[in-house]
Design an enzyme around this catalytic site. Structure first.
Site, PDB file in Angstrom:
ATOM      1  CB  SER A   1       8.799  -2.230  -4.446  1.00 44.52           C
ATOM      2  OG  SER A   1       7.989  -3.200  -5.047  1.00 44.52           O
TER       3      SER A   1
ATOM      4  CD  GLU B   1       5.745  -4.993  -9.464  1.00 46.11           C
ATOM      5  OE1 GLU B   1       5.007  -5.979  -9.282  1.00 46.11           O
ATOM      6  OE2 GLU B   1       6.075  -4.590 -10.591  1.00 46.11           O
TER       7      GLU B   1
ATOM      8  CE1 TYR C   1       5.037   1.454  -6.416  1.00 44.93           C
ATOM      9  CE2 TYR C   1       5.902  -0.714  -6.960  1.00 44.93           C
ATOM     10  CZ  TYR C   1       5.584   0.236  -6.022  1.00 44.93           C
ATOM     11  OH  TYR C   1       5.807  -0.016  -4.679  1.00 44.93           O
TER      12      TYR C   1
HETATM   13  P1  NAP Z   1      -0.515   3.022   0.250  1.00 47.23           P
HETATM   14  O1  NAP Z   1      -1.454   2.421   1.244  1.00 47.23           O
HETATM   15  O2  NAP Z   1      -0.956   3.237  -1.144  1.00 47.23           O
HETATM   16  O3  NAP Z   1      -0.024   4.411   0.871  1.00 47.23           O
HETATM   17  C1  NAP Z   1       0.675   5.352   0.093  1.00 47.23           C
HETATM   18  C2  NAP Z   1       0.749   6.647   0.849  1.00 47.23           C
HETATM   19  O4  NAP Z   1       1.466   7.606   0.053  1.00 47.23           O
HETATM   20  C3  NAP Z   1      -0.620   7.279   1.144  1.00 47.23           C
HETATM   21  O5  NAP Z   1      -0.569   7.853   2.420  1.00 47.23           O
HETATM   22  C4  NAP Z   1      -0.715   8.362   0.078  1.00 47.23           C
HETATM   23  O6  NAP Z   1      -1.536   9.436   0.429  1.00 47.23           O
HETATM   24  C5  NAP Z   1       0.736   8.822   0.036  1.00 47.23           C
HETATM   25  N1  NAP Z   1       1.063   9.610  -1.153  1.00 47.23           N
HETATM   26  C6  NAP Z   1       0.823   9.301  -2.444  1.00 47.23           C
HETATM   27  N2  NAP Z   1       1.285  10.282  -3.245  1.00 47.23           N
HETATM   28  C7  NAP Z   1       1.826  11.228  -2.430  1.00 47.23           C
HETATM   29  C8  NAP Z   1       2.462  12.473  -2.654  1.00 47.23           C
HETATM   30  N3  NAP Z   1       2.642  12.969  -3.885  1.00 47.23           N
HETATM   31  N4  NAP Z   1       2.905  13.178  -1.577  1.00 47.23           N
HETATM   32  C9  NAP Z   1       2.720  12.703  -0.319  1.00 47.23           C
HETATM   33  N5  NAP Z   1       2.114  11.527  -0.052  1.00 47.23           N
HETATM   34  C10 NAP Z   1       1.677  10.798  -1.100  1.00 47.23           C
HETATM   35  O7  NAP Z   1       0.823   2.150   0.175  1.00 47.23           O
HETATM   36  P2  NAP Z   1       1.457   1.107   1.242  1.00 47.23           P
HETATM   37  O8  NAP Z   1       0.948  -0.247   0.904  1.00 47.23           O
HETATM   38  O9  NAP Z   1       1.307   1.656   2.599  1.00 47.23           O
HETATM   39  O10 NAP Z   1       2.975   1.137   0.806  1.00 47.23           O
HETATM   40  C11 NAP Z   1       3.888   2.027   1.422  1.00 47.23           C
HETATM   41  C12 NAP Z   1       5.135   2.173   0.557  1.00 47.23           C
HETATM   42  O11 NAP Z   1       5.761   0.908   0.398  1.00 47.23           O
HETATM   43  C13 NAP Z   1       4.913   2.697  -0.835  1.00 47.23           C
HETATM   44  O12 NAP Z   1       6.028   3.490  -1.181  1.00 47.23           O
HETATM   45  C14 NAP Z   1       4.879   1.464  -1.706  1.00 47.23           C
HETATM   46  O13 NAP Z   1       5.259   1.777  -3.025  1.00 47.23           O
HETATM   47  C15 NAP Z   1       5.920   0.618  -0.986  1.00 47.23           C
HETATM   48  N6  NAP Z   1       5.753  -0.817  -1.105  1.00 47.23           N
HETATM   49  C16 NAP Z   1       4.563  -1.386  -0.768  1.00 47.23           C
HETATM   50  C17 NAP Z   1       4.437  -2.764  -0.831  1.00 47.23           C
HETATM   51  C18 NAP Z   1       3.146  -3.428  -0.443  1.00 47.23           C
HETATM   52  O14 NAP Z   1       2.952  -4.594  -0.808  1.00 47.23           O
HETATM   53  N7  NAP Z   1       2.265  -2.769   0.307  1.00 47.23           N
HETATM   54  C19 NAP Z   1       5.530  -3.549  -1.227  1.00 47.23           C
HETATM   55  C20 NAP Z   1       6.728  -2.925  -1.533  1.00 47.23           C
HETATM   56  C21 NAP Z   1       6.838  -1.560  -1.451  1.00 47.23           C
HETATM   57  P3  NAP Z   1      -3.059   9.535  -0.154  1.00 47.23           P
HETATM   58  O15 NAP Z   1      -3.886   8.731   0.798  1.00 47.23           O
HETATM   59  O16 NAP Z   1      -3.313  10.997  -0.122  1.00 47.23           O
HETATM   60  O17 NAP Z   1      -3.030   8.953  -1.535  1.00 47.23           O
HETATM   61  O1  F7E Z   2      -1.596  -7.396  -7.794  1.00 51.17           O
HETATM   62  C1  F7E Z   2      -3.077  -9.793 -10.149  1.00 51.17           C
HETATM   63  C2  F7E Z   2      -2.146  -8.745 -10.706  1.00 51.17           C
HETATM   64  O2  F7E Z   2      -2.248  -5.033  -7.409  1.00 51.17           O
HETATM   65  C3  F7E Z   2      -1.103  -8.671  -7.470  1.00 51.17           C
HETATM   66  C4  F7E Z   2       1.962  -3.139  -4.515  1.00 51.17           C
HETATM   67  O3  F7E Z   2       1.854  -3.016  -3.124  1.00 51.17           O
HETATM   68  O4  F7E Z   2       3.118  -5.230  -4.385  1.00 51.17           O
HETATM   69  C5  F7E Z   2       1.957  -4.604  -4.883  1.00 51.17           C
HETATM   70  O5  F7E Z   2       1.900  -4.696  -6.292  1.00 51.17           O
HETATM   71  C6  F7E Z   2      -1.333  -9.630  -8.639  1.00 51.17           C
HETATM   72  C7  F7E Z   2      -0.863  -9.091  -9.980  1.00 51.17           C
HETATM   73  O6  F7E Z   2      -0.210  -5.996  -6.243  1.00 51.17           O
HETATM   74  C8  F7E Z   2      -6.423  -8.430 -10.250  1.00 51.17           C
HETATM   75  O7  F7E Z   2      -2.059  -8.832 -12.134  1.00 51.17           O
HETATM   76  C9  F7E Z   2      -5.433 -10.252 -10.858  1.00 51.17           C
HETATM   77  O8  F7E Z   2      -0.197 -10.103 -10.692  1.00 51.17           O
HETATM   78  O9  F7E Z   2      -2.424  -6.673  -5.498  1.00 51.17           O
HETATM   79  P1  F7E Z   2      -1.711  -6.226  -6.701  1.00 51.17           P
HETATM   80  P2  F7E Z   2       1.158  -5.872  -7.071  1.00 51.17           P
HETATM   81  O10 F7E Z   2       0.933  -5.417  -8.448  1.00 51.17           O
HETATM   82  O11 F7E Z   2       1.900  -7.145  -6.878  1.00 51.17           O
HETATM   83  C10 F7E Z   2       4.371  -4.686  -4.823  1.00 51.17           C
HETATM   84  C11 F7E Z   2       5.483  -5.452  -4.151  1.00 51.17           C
HETATM   85  C12 F7E Z   2       4.442  -3.224  -4.630  1.00 51.17           C
HETATM   86  O12 F7E Z   2       5.525  -2.676  -4.403  1.00 51.17           O
HETATM   87  C13 F7E Z   2       3.227  -2.432  -4.975  1.00 51.17           C
HETATM   88  O13 F7E Z   2       3.278  -1.151  -4.330  1.00 51.17           O
HETATM   89  O14 F7E Z   2      -2.733  -9.839  -8.772  1.00 51.17           O
HETATM   90  N1  F7E Z   2      -4.490  -9.464 -10.287  1.00 51.17           N
HETATM   91  N2  F7E Z   2      -6.615  -9.638 -10.864  1.00 51.17           N
HETATM   92  C14 F7E Z   2      -5.068  -8.328  -9.893  1.00 51.17           C
HETATM   93  N3  F7E Z   2      -4.570  -7.244  -9.257  1.00 51.17           N
HETATM   94  C15 F7E Z   2      -5.434  -6.225  -8.967  1.00 51.17           C
HETATM   95  N4  F7E Z   2      -4.970  -5.132  -8.314  1.00 51.17           N
HETATM   96  N5  F7E Z   2      -6.777  -6.284  -9.320  1.00 51.17           N
HETATM   97  C16 F7E Z   2      -7.307  -7.371  -9.962  1.00 51.17           C
HETATM   98  O15 F7E Z   2      -8.501  -7.394 -10.252  1.00 51.17           O
END
Ligand code: NAP
Ligand code: F7E
Length: 324
Positions: free
Chosen positions: A127, A129, A153
């Site tokens: 990620s 992050e 994270y």
């Molecule tokens: P998501 O919608 O939160 O999906 C996460 C998945 O992981 C869900 O199926 C969840 O199952 C499963 N999970 C959580 N804990 C687990 C465990 N202990 N054992 C097995 N499964 C588990 O996330 P996503 O947006 O699809 O993201 C997919 C991956 O990409 C993640 O690793 C995330 O950190 C990474 N990532 C996401 C983003 C983004 O912007 N979306 C960006 C960079 C990296 P449950 O439904 O049971 O919780």
């Molecule tokens: O926040 C601000 C918050 O929770 C984005 C994950 O998929 O991307 C994701 O992480 C921004 C942040 O995503 C609220 O402070 C303001 O600056 O949608 P988010 P994230 O933290 O960027 C990375 C790449 C991953 O890897 C992660 O898995 O929005 N913000 N107000 C808020 N965020 C949330 N959630 N809720 C608020 O009310």
């Protein structure tokens, strides 16, 4: 013979789109789902795929024996480790669970892979992050940017990234990292900011809600569509050699810009509805993310099909249809 893919996190946002994409490419898809006390919630994003090329079993990244058994039995060609506790702010509330799942869980599946099916290819969901507060002088983050994570994270993802490189080098495994910037869709969890804003704006428009409470509105994110990013995952795992790639649109917008766009689309002014709520502020937040995915684009010809605007429009249409 069909190629076989094994996906952790198959019922999450990316897991569901990745499954659809792999089915289109004629894969047989296997995945693990965690037991949930409300069985109906468990596979809602992939209900339409179960029995149509996708098979799931109960499993957990923390349960090594089930990972070992499934990888040994299935002998997948490709393993996608997409499961995670993926919410950055929640990782500050439950840091130990986040570390166990994202760091030790990744190690569990890497070991299961090395010991039971080392000829498979492995993709790790890394990620942006991981870069944390570091931004290169030109305003972008890329594969070479220093990693300075600012959340539990982010720290777990740096651990996973490094472990994948270590296993690749030490055991000659095809293990690759996709360093993905934020990607969203109608299937995004509604406690991430994009879907939270879109859902609330549509509810406000329909008179179902008065206000929207948000935290930091001045954070910038590089938002793409999950569908574009799962295509990149498949390219990365099918490369000629295991390597690490940034996937991003290169366009960044603030949370405020996003609110303004979404509310305006619904003929509303966000300033009349959004209130700042300290509950959604983070002890340390990332101010600015913008990815340079030149390596991915030049190696594979990848480019996103969605823009920020078409992504948001699709999410708005989704919620408008739900509340119509
Ligand atoms: P998501 O919608 O939160 O999906 C996460 C998945 O992981 C869900 O199926 C969840 O199952 C499963 N999970 C959580 N804990 C687990 C465990 N202990 N054992 C097995 N499964 C588990 O996330 P996503 O947006 O699809 O993201 C997919 C991956 O990409 C993640 O690793 C995330 O950190 C990474 N990532 C996401 C983003 C983004 O912007 N979306 C960006 C960079 C990296 P449950 O439904 O049971 O919780
Ligand atoms: O926040 C601000 C918050 O929770 C984005 C994950 O998929 O991307 C994701 O992480 C921004 C942040 O995503 C609220 O402070 C303001 O600056 O949608 P988010 P994230 O933290 O960027 C990375 C790449 C991953 O890897 C992660 O898995 O929005 N913000 N107000 C808020 N965020 C949330 N959630 N809720 C608020 O009310």
């Amino acid at each position: 013979m069909k190629k076989k893919a094994f996906i952790t996190g198959i019922n999450g946002q990316d897991g569901s789109y990745l499954s659809e994409y792999l089915l289109e490419k004629d894969y047989k898809v296997y995945g693990i789902v965690r037991r949930n006390s409300i069985a109906e919630h468990q596979e809602s994003r992939i209900d339409h795929l179960i029995g149509n090329g996708v098979e799931t079993e109960y499993g957990d990244l923390l349960d090594v024996s089930s990972l070992e058994r499934m990888i040994r039995t299935i002998q997948p060609d490709e393993i996608y480790n997409i499961a995670a506790q993926s919410h950055v702010r929640i990782s500050m509330d439950i840091p130990q669970f986040t570390v166990q799942t994202n760091a030790l869980g990744l190690l569990n599946i890497l070991e299961a892979y090395k010991n039971n099916c080392p000829t498979a290819r492995f993709y790790q969901a890394s990620s942006s992050e991981m870069f944390g507060r570091t931004v290169d002088e030109d305003g972008y983050q890329r594969e070479t940017t220093k990693m300075s994570p600012t959340s539990p994270y982010g720290c777990t993802k740096v651990f996973g990234y490094n472990m994948v490189q270590h296993y690749r080098n030490a055991y000659d495994l095809f293990a690759a990292n996709g360093i993905l910037f934020n990607h969203e869709s109608p299937r995004r969890g509604s406690n991430f900011v994009t879907n939270k804003v879109v859902k609330a704006a549509v509810r406000i428009k329909n008179g179902l809600q008065d206000k929207l409470s948000l935290g930091n509105m001045d954070a910038y994110r590089d938002w793409g569509h999950s569908k574009d990013y799962v295509r990149a995952m498949h390219m990365i795992i099918n490369h000629t050699e295991p390597d690490d790639f940034v996937c991003a649109t290169g366009v960044t917008n603030s949370v405020r810009d996003m609110c303004s766009y979404v509310f305006e689309k619904l003929d509303l002014d966000y300033k009349n509805y959004v209130i700042k709520d300290p509950r959604f502020m983070r002890p340390e937040d990332l101010k600015y993310l913008r990815g340079d995915s030149t390596k991915l684009r030049t190696t594979f010809g990848w480019k996103p099909e969605y823009t920020f605007e078409t992504l948001m429009d699709e999410m708005i249409d989704h919620w408008v249809n739900i509340y119509k």
